[in-house]
Design an enzyme around this catalytic site. Structure first.
Site, PDB file in Angstrom:
ATOM      1  N   LYS A 179       0.612  -1.222  -0.179  1.00 42.58           N
ATOM      2  CA  LYS A 179      -0.064  -0.153   0.273  1.00 42.58           C
ATOM      3  C   LYS A 179       1.306   0.996  -0.163  1.00 42.58           C
ATOM      4  O   LYS A 179       1.443   1.275   1.377  1.00 42.58           O
ATOM      5  CB  LYS A 179      -0.650  -0.175   1.338  1.00 42.58           C
ATOM      6  N   PRO A 213      -6.254   4.529   7.734  1.00 40.30           N
ATOM      7  CA  PRO A 213      -7.385   3.746   7.622  1.00 40.30           C
ATOM      8  C   PRO A 213      -8.136   2.738   7.240  1.00 40.30           C
ATOM      9  O   PRO A 213      -9.024   1.651   8.016  1.00 40.30           O
ATOM     10  CB  PRO A 213      -8.640   5.163   8.534  1.00 40.30           C
ATOM     11  N   GLY A 216      -4.691   0.116   4.875  1.00 43.16           N
ATOM     12  CA  GLY A 216      -3.393   0.134   5.680  1.00 43.16           C
ATOM     13  C   GLY A 216      -3.816  -0.323   7.291  1.00 43.16           C
ATOM     14  O   GLY A 216      -3.373  -1.765   7.734  1.00 43.16           O
ATOM     15  N   GLU A 254       9.579   1.831  10.642  1.00 39.98           N
ATOM     16  CA  GLU A 254      10.376   2.967  11.009  1.00 39.98           C
ATOM     17  C   GLU A 254       9.650   4.579  10.913  1.00 39.98           C
ATOM     18  O   GLU A 254       8.882   5.282   9.573  1.00 39.98           O
ATOM     19  CB  GLU A 254      10.555   2.949   9.109  1.00 39.98           C
ATOM     20  N   CYS A 288      12.413  11.709   6.944  1.00 37.28           N
ATOM     21  CA  CYS A 288      12.862  11.656   8.253  1.00 37.28           C
ATOM     22  C   CYS A 288      14.374  11.422   9.253  1.00 37.28           C
ATOM     23  O   CYS A 288      13.896  11.741  10.264  1.00 37.28           O
ATOM     24  CB  CYS A 288      12.337  10.466   8.857  1.00 37.28           C
ATOM     25  N   GLU A 388       8.787  16.983  15.379  1.00 38.79           N
ATOM     26  CA  GLU A 388       9.117  16.250  14.692  1.00 38.79           C
ATOM     27  C   GLU A 388       7.943  17.349  13.120  1.00 38.79           C
ATOM     28  O   GLU A 388       6.753  16.922  12.822  1.00 38.79           O
ATOM     29  CB  GLU A 388       9.005  14.920  13.526  1.00 38.79           C
TER      30      GLU A 388
END
Length: 484
Positions: A179, A213, A216, A254, A288, A388
């Site tokens: 996905k 939602p 996933g 991750e 990230c 973040e």
């Protein structure tokens, strides 16, 4: 939402062919530079995931027994096809998530090629079957594919994560339900075309578009899927772990990062700060592992702030379709709003704004473009220091000595990547051991192909890349009484 020249690409790649969704819902893919829809995909549902899992489970019974040379030949073919179609891939990535063409045709597509090549090299030499040790020849260790794997990938480096996960899973002998992010799905669909062209057996690789939602969640809780590998936000990671818990499947995560860049005066302040600032802004800050917290030795702090501010002011923004070293837009309107909220929170908290700020860059009237922003006098309790942001926003703090630098770097729930700049190699290596992150980069070094990537603490678990990435998709079986 304005729609101009929208093309439909609503099918999913399941069991070796493109199939129309059983529970599809139209979803517009937005050009972040123009804020207009340019493609229409379908978001699938549980029945689409079920269909893909059935195909993957059926294919696994054969694929798990495939010979090493067969997997290598197919991955080599995939690599050749990918290499031939990299220009097409770069154009697709640039359009769907806003990367300027220089970035899209460079790191965005090249890193995926490197991942596939590195995994082929690992596969050639990996020992799937070996004695426990020389003095225990009758104890055999078998590394066997875990089964059907659900792969959930993000929008910021779409091919980086897809290639990394898919190559490792295929090399291990697993079958896949992928996905991709609904914000950047077209590159994944193009990759599925390459899988098909390479001739992988039907059902070994399957792609179902959807949101977190929906698809996933269905992947995470599906009882036949034995492992989920997710790259995404902390919130997504938590949701996947909760959904996966009842079926006791392996979950590899991750997640986010808030990298500290520790800069000592002996590193050459001007160059270290300039390099760190540009690295923070790379991919419009949507990485990230970006060094978003700059920690500077106190006696050099004012100079560092001045250099960072000047560097930020020299950075330009521009259309993704153009070549050059400029920044493109953020990937979505939602991400633009998130970044603006963080900039406002930094100002409200009392951080000193020395470059950039709220809103679009001067003269830009359309597109999800953010201003390259630098805050000085940031304190560890501020949101811009703790969370973040995923945008071109740099926070600068000072430290007095090594202990304080390490304490500041580690005073964060996230632990993905940290950076150290110093001419003292002994000090660099000493501090690297103390930093709580899965990756540490010293003095701008380049990470080698096959080096493991992943985080500690709230940045996730498990590793991608090299033999560590391959082993995430393998079960370890110990057999006693084996013939010596």
């Amino acid at each position: 939402m304005e729609r101009t020249n929208v093309f439909r690409k609503t099918s999913f790649y399941i069991d070796g062919q493109w199939q129309e969704p059983l529970a599809g819902k139209d979803y517009s893919v937005i050009d972040p530079a123009m804020e207009t829809a340019f493609a229409m995909i379908s978001l699938g549902g549980d029945v689409d995931v079920d269909r893909a899992v059935v195909a993957a489970a059926r294919a696994f019974t054969v694929w798990q027994e495939s010979a090493r040379y067969e997997r290598i030949e197919l991955l080599e073919r995939l690599l050749a096809i990918y290499t031939q179609r990299m220009d097409e891939m770069a154009q697709t990535i640039s359009r769907e998530m806003g990367a300027p063409m220089t970035l899209a045709s460079g790191p965005q597509v090249q890193i995926a090629r490197r991942h596939i090549r590195a995994m082929i090299d690992v596969l050639k030499d990996y020992q799937f079957d070996h004695p426990l040790r020389a003095d225990a020849p009758n104890d055999r260790i078998l590394h066997q594919p875990i089964g059907v794997c659900g792969l959930i990938t993000p929008w910021n480096w779409p091919m980086n994560q897809i290639a990394q996960k898919v190559a490792a899973a295929l090399a291990a002998g697993c079958t896949i339900v992928l996905k991709p992010s609904e914000l950047a799905p077209l590159s994944a669909m193009l990759f599925a075309e390459m899988i098909d062209e390479a001739g992988f057996p039907a059902g070994v690789f399957n792609l179902v578009n959807g949101d977190g939602p929906g698809v996933g969640h269905a992947i995470a809780r599906h009882p036949t899927i034995r492992m989920v590998s997710l790259t995404g936000s902390g919130r997504a990671g938590e949701a996947v772990m909760l959904a996966a818990a009842p079926t006791f499947k392996r979950v590899v995560l991750e997640l986010g990062g808030k990298g500290a860049n520790i800069i000592f005066g002996d590193s050459g302040i001007a160059e270290s700060v300039r390099r760190g600032t540009l690295q923070c802004f790379n991919n419009t800050g949507q990485s990230c592992n970006a060094p978003t917290r700059m920690l500077v030795e106190r006696s050099y702090y004012d100079e560092a702030v001045a250099v960072a501010a000047e560097t930020a002011r020299s950075v330009t923004v521009g259309p993704p379709s153009e070549e050059g070293g400029h920044l493109g837009p953020l990937a979505s309107g939602r991400q633009f709003d998130i970044v603006q909220d963080y900039i406002k929170s930094g100002i409200a908290a009392g951080a000193r704004l020395v470059a950039g700020g709220v809103g679009r860059p001067e003269g830009v009237k359309r597109g999800f473009y953010a201003r390259p922003t630098v805050f000085a006098d940031v304190t560890p309790d501020m949101r811009i220091a703790r969370e973040e942001i995923f945008g071109p926003v740099l926070s600068i703090m000072s430290f007095d000595d090594e202990d304080q630098a390490v304490a500041l770097a580690n005073a964060n729930d996230l632990g993905l990547a940290n950076y150290i700049q110093t001419a003292d190699q002994t000090r660099a290596e000493r501090l690297a051991r103390r930093l709580e992150s899965g990756v540490v980069v010293l003095n701008g070094a380049t990470r080698a192909p096959g080096s493991p990537f992943g985080g500690m603490k709230h940045s996730g678990n498990g590793r991608e890349g090299g033999r560590w990435g391959l082993e995430e998709f393998l079960e370890v079986k110990a057999v006693s009484g084996w013939s010596s």
